[in-house]
Design an enzyme around this catalytic site. Sequence first.
Site, PDB file in Angstrom:
ATOM      1  N   GLU A 112       0.832  -1.219   0.000  1.00  0.00           N
ATOM      2  CA  GLU A 112       0.000   0.000   0.000  1.00  0.00           C
ATOM      3  C   GLU A 112       0.863   1.263   0.000  1.00  0.00           C
ATOM      4  O   GLU A 112       0.530   2.251  -0.666  1.00  0.00           O
ATOM      5  CB  GLU A 112      -0.932  -0.034   1.218  1.00  0.00           C
ATOM      6  N   GLU A 132      -3.508  -9.501   4.233  1.00  0.00           N
ATOM      7  CA  GLU A 132      -4.225  -9.194   5.481  1.00  0.00           C
ATOM      8  C   GLU A 132      -5.289 -10.238   5.811  1.00  0.00           C
ATOM      9  O   GLU A 132      -5.582 -10.497   6.974  1.00  0.00           O
ATOM     10  CB  GLU A 132      -4.889  -7.804   5.392  1.00  0.00           C
TER      11      GLU A 132
HETATM   12  N1  CAA Z   1       4.949  -6.992  11.475  1.00  0.00           N
HETATM   13  C1  CAA Z   1       5.794  -7.205  12.501  1.00  0.00           C
HETATM   14  N2  CAA Z   1       6.902  -7.954  12.397  1.00  0.00           N
HETATM   15  C2  CAA Z   1       7.153  -8.513  11.212  1.00  0.00           C
HETATM   16  C3  CAA Z   1       6.327  -8.340  10.101  1.00  0.00           C
HETATM   17  C4  CAA Z   1       5.176  -7.522  10.262  1.00  0.00           C
HETATM   18  N3  CAA Z   1       4.330  -7.253   9.254  1.00  0.00           N
HETATM   19  N4  CAA Z   1       6.826  -9.030   9.060  1.00  0.00           N
HETATM   20  C5  CAA Z   1       7.961  -9.616   9.510  1.00  0.00           C
HETATM   21  N5  CAA Z   1       8.157  -9.314  10.803  1.00  0.00           N
HETATM   22  C6  CAA Z   1       9.260  -9.738  11.675  1.00  0.00           C
HETATM   23  C7  CAA Z   1       9.092 -11.196  12.102  1.00  0.00           C
HETATM   24  O1  CAA Z   1       8.210 -11.298  13.185  1.00  0.00           O
HETATM   25  C8  CAA Z   1      10.510 -11.560  12.432  1.00  0.00           C
HETATM   26  O2  CAA Z   1      10.815 -11.037  13.699  1.00  0.00           O
HETATM   27  P1  CAA Z   1      11.483 -11.992  14.852  1.00  0.00           P
HETATM   28  O3  CAA Z   1      12.821 -12.348  14.284  1.00  0.00           O
HETATM   29  O4  CAA Z   1      11.560 -11.094  16.059  1.00  0.00           O
HETATM   30  O5  CAA Z   1      10.590 -13.155  15.004  1.00  0.00           O
HETATM   31  C9  CAA Z   1      11.322 -10.771  11.418  1.00  0.00           C
HETATM   32  O6  CAA Z   1      10.468  -9.716  10.947  1.00  0.00           O
HETATM   33  C10 CAA Z   1      11.731 -11.592  10.217  1.00  0.00           C
HETATM   34  O7  CAA Z   1      10.563 -12.185   9.678  1.00  0.00           O
HETATM   35  P2  CAA Z   1      10.442 -13.750   9.319  1.00  0.00           P
HETATM   36  O8  CAA Z   1      11.288 -14.573  10.250  1.00  0.00           O
HETATM   37  O9  CAA Z   1       8.999 -14.097   9.240  1.00  0.00           O
HETATM   38  O10 CAA Z   1      11.128 -13.757   7.863  1.00  0.00           O
HETATM   39  P3  CAA Z   1      10.859 -14.760   6.683  1.00  0.00           P
HETATM   40  O11 CAA Z   1      11.909 -14.478   5.662  1.00  0.00           O
HETATM   41  O12 CAA Z   1      10.734 -16.160   7.188  1.00  0.00           O
HETATM   42  O13 CAA Z   1       9.410 -14.370   6.095  1.00  0.00           O
HETATM   43  C11 CAA Z   1       7.705 -12.832   5.332  1.00  0.00           C
HETATM   44  C12 CAA Z   1       9.219 -13.120   5.468  1.00  0.00           C
HETATM   45  C13 CAA Z   1       7.059 -13.815   4.354  1.00  0.00           C
HETATM   46  C14 CAA Z   1       7.565 -11.417   4.798  1.00  0.00           C
HETATM   47  C15 CAA Z   1       7.032 -12.978   6.724  1.00  0.00           C
HETATM   48  O14 CAA Z   1       7.772 -12.230   7.672  1.00  0.00           O
HETATM   49  C16 CAA Z   1       5.613 -12.496   6.759  1.00  0.00           C
HETATM   50  O15 CAA Z   1       4.707 -13.191   6.304  1.00  0.00           O
HETATM   51  N6  CAA Z   1       5.377 -11.284   7.341  1.00  0.00           N
HETATM   52  C17 CAA Z   1       4.049 -10.744   7.523  1.00  0.00           C
HETATM   53  C18 CAA Z   1       3.457 -10.255   6.213  1.00  0.00           C
HETATM   54  C19 CAA Z   1       2.058  -9.695   6.440  1.00  0.00           C
HETATM   55  O16 CAA Z   1       1.151 -10.415   6.861  1.00  0.00           O
HETATM   56  N7  CAA Z   1       1.856  -8.397   6.155  1.00  0.00           N
HETATM   57  C20 CAA Z   1       0.585  -7.741   6.318  1.00  0.00           C
HETATM   58  C21 CAA Z   1       0.538  -7.065   7.664  1.00  0.00           C
HETATM   59  S1  CAA Z   1      -1.086  -6.432   8.033  1.00  0.00           S
HETATM   60  C22 CAA Z   1      -1.155  -4.984   7.197  1.00  0.00           C
HETATM   61  O17 CAA Z   1      -0.249  -4.572   6.530  1.00  0.00           O
HETATM   62  C23 CAA Z   1      -2.472  -4.250   7.382  1.00  0.00           C
HETATM   63  C24 CAA Z   1      -2.655  -3.111   6.436  1.00  0.00           C
HETATM   64  O18 CAA Z   1      -3.430  -3.150   5.527  1.00  0.00           O
HETATM   65  C25 CAA Z   1      -1.920  -1.908   6.597  1.00  0.00           C
END
Ligand code: CAA
Length: 258
Positions: A112, A132
């Site tokens: 976004e 989301e």
């Molecule tokens: N919020 C907070 N922390 C996050 C994050 C997020 N959106 N995405 C990643 N992190 C953090 C993880 O918790 C992790 O922290 P720790 O080491 O303390 O556990 C660190 O970043 C590294 O992440 P991963 O270990 O998960 O890394 P990966 O390479 O295995 O995976 C990824 C990468 C696929 C991007 C995965 O991190 C992921 O799925 N993240 C969330 C994506 C998501 O759901 N985004 C939407 C959020 S909701 C939103 O955005 C609402 C809106 O409309 C505004």
Amino acid sequence: MTEHQTIVVETSGRVGIITLNRPKALNALNTELMNEVVGAVREFDVDQGIGAIVITGSEKAFAAGADIKEMSSKSYADVVNEQFFGAWDELSRARTPIIAAVTGYALGGGCELAMLCDTIIAGDNAVFGQPEINLGVIPGIGGSQRLTRAVGKAKAMDMVLTGRQMKVDEAERLGLVSRVVPKEDCRAAAIEVAEVIASKSLIASAAAKDAVNRAFESSLVEGVRAERALFYSTFATDDQTEGMAAFVEKRDPNFTHR
Ligand code: CAA
């Protein structure tokens, strides 16, 4: 220049560069980062010395979304009362063109934020998505609207309802991104494009941006009418006189942004 905790703010000539800098959280967009990005854009936007802005992240992540850890304990009353995410809307009102340089994950709020920018230049490892739905929520920073306008209803529904990730070749084919470059060149490529934009008349680029945005915000008739008025208004500027004189005299224009 203001001190920042979650971003790095630099300038290169007439280009302002904002680098998201929460590497341990894959640049998750928490409230502090939102306020810092919006504040930095606001400062650049009133600076006559800046003609374009680049927002970028790290090679692994432009931004992996809104900060889920910050959000997880909020109630309905909390998000309503805080007008949660509301500050991001200010970016869409900036007059200075903003380029997103996206490498790695641009998920949820990251996608976004990229779409809040005026155009997206992507590295060949860029991944876009609105996941989301996997968290039991929906996009909240304009994703359902801007993605639909960018790629059409069928693809937007696919992305928003399944939460699947879209690789950069598909994103380019659909017109979500303007250019794809090797990931290691993405930042430099975006700065190069920003330098081109910043070399033009600031008043003309603001009018051009305003006109193109009308295509998203109004009907065709209203958009064409607004474009015509904006076009006429450029004839009140020194830069129109200079730009046309330079063409006739076969020289480069010297725009003064007046
Ligand atoms: N919020 C907070 N922390 C996050 C994050 C997020 N959106 N995405 C990643 N992190 C953090 C993880 O918790 C992790 O922290 P720790 O080491 O303390 O556990 C660190 O970043 C590294 O992440 P991963 O270990 O998960 O890394 P990966 O390479 O295995 O995976 C990824 C990468 C696929 C991007 C995965 O991190 C992921 O799925 N993240 C969330 C994506 C998501 O759901 N985004 C939407 C959020 S909701 C939103 O955005 C609402 C809106 O409309 C505004």
